[in-house]
Enzyme design. Sequence first.
Site, mmCIF file in Angstrom:
data_model
loop_
_atom_site.group_PDB
_atom_site.id
_atom_site.type_symbol
_atom_site.label_atom_id
_atom_site.label_comp_id
_atom_site.label_asym_id
_atom_site.label_seq_id
_atom_site.Cartn_x
_atom_site.Cartn_y
_atom_site.Cartn_z
ATOM 1 N N GLU A 115 -6.860 45.615 73.987
ATOM 2 C CA GLU A 115 -6.708 44.374 74.744
ATOM 3 C C GLU A 115 -6.415 44.777 76.187
ATOM 4 O O GLU A 115 -5.475 45.545 76.421
ATOM 5 C CB GLU A 115 -5.537 43.566 74.183
ATOM 6 C CG GLU A 115 -5.285 42.263 74.918
ATOM 7 C CD GLU A 115 -4.035 41.558 74.415
ATOM 8 O OE1 GLU A 115 -3.079 42.251 73.998
ATOM 9 O OE2 GLU A 115 -4.011 40.318 74.440
ATOM 10 N N GLU A 207 -2.506 32.794 81.510
ATOM 11 C CA GLU A 207 -1.626 32.943 80.362
ATOM 12 C C GLU A 207 -0.230 32.503 80.762
ATOM 13 O O GLU A 207 0.183 32.685 81.908
ATOM 14 C CB GLU A 207 -1.590 34.412 79.922
ATOM 15 C CG GLU A 207 -0.533 34.694 78.857
ATOM 16 C CD GLU A 207 -0.757 36.010 78.129
ATOM 17 O OE1 GLU A 207 -1.740 36.699 78.444
ATOM 18 O OE2 GLU A 207 0.051 36.329 77.245
#
Length: 223
Positions: A115, A207
């Site tokens: 990620e 985010e």
Amino acid sequence: MVAFTHLAIALSTVAGSLAAPAADPYVDAPDFELNGDRLMRRQDYNQDYKTSGNVNFSPTNNGYSVSFSGAGDFVVGKGWRTGTTRNITFDGSTTASAGTVLVSVYGWTTNPLIEYYVQEYTSNGAGSAQGQKLGTVTCDGSVYDIWKHQQVNQPSIQGTATFWQYISNRQSKRPGSGTVTTKCHFDAWNALGLNLGSHNYQTLSTEGWGNAGGNSKYTISGS
Ligand SMILES: *[C@@H]1O[C@H](CO)[C@@H](O)[C@H](O)[C@H]1NC(C)=O
């Protein structure tokens, strides 16, 4: 540093799109456009992951807007179903009024399962940067700190898994506009032994976590 529950737009979303492409709200029809003399894939991936609180995500053809309050953890954005070393240009704004908020070029690879983040803006300096700081790289007019961090038994695009996160954290924050030369980061990571695998999706994403409040709005293009 909550956020161990990021991501997880998961394979189920992709599998669902195979069964019923027209009905899948997360994946637009593939599309191409001319960029100079090159035929480029238009943004064809909407990322929409949230846990709790209010997250109002509105993807558009070439970007997104999101407003949020009391948000536990979310990652929303717009990008491409398959990552490359494309240069990603974004233009817009983010306002953070509570919690931790970040805006990143964000994606995954498999084999190895990774990620990755190129954090362009973080409301608190570090964003998701944690673990081990390995060095720095200068890309697109700023120094970025490079981190690696292991996630143990956390959600991933392959379900619950143990995997590494690679993170470039821009020292000079830019919530407004800019271009991210992804290759600059991928090369720097590689030189530090942080190898990527086969590219999965790649987005510009906002985010937030920790009762996050605020809003983001961007247009995005890739060259
Ligand atoms: C991306 O940007 C770099 C540096 O500005 C440039 O050399 C390269 O040609 C660009 N790549 C694409 C695909 O446009």
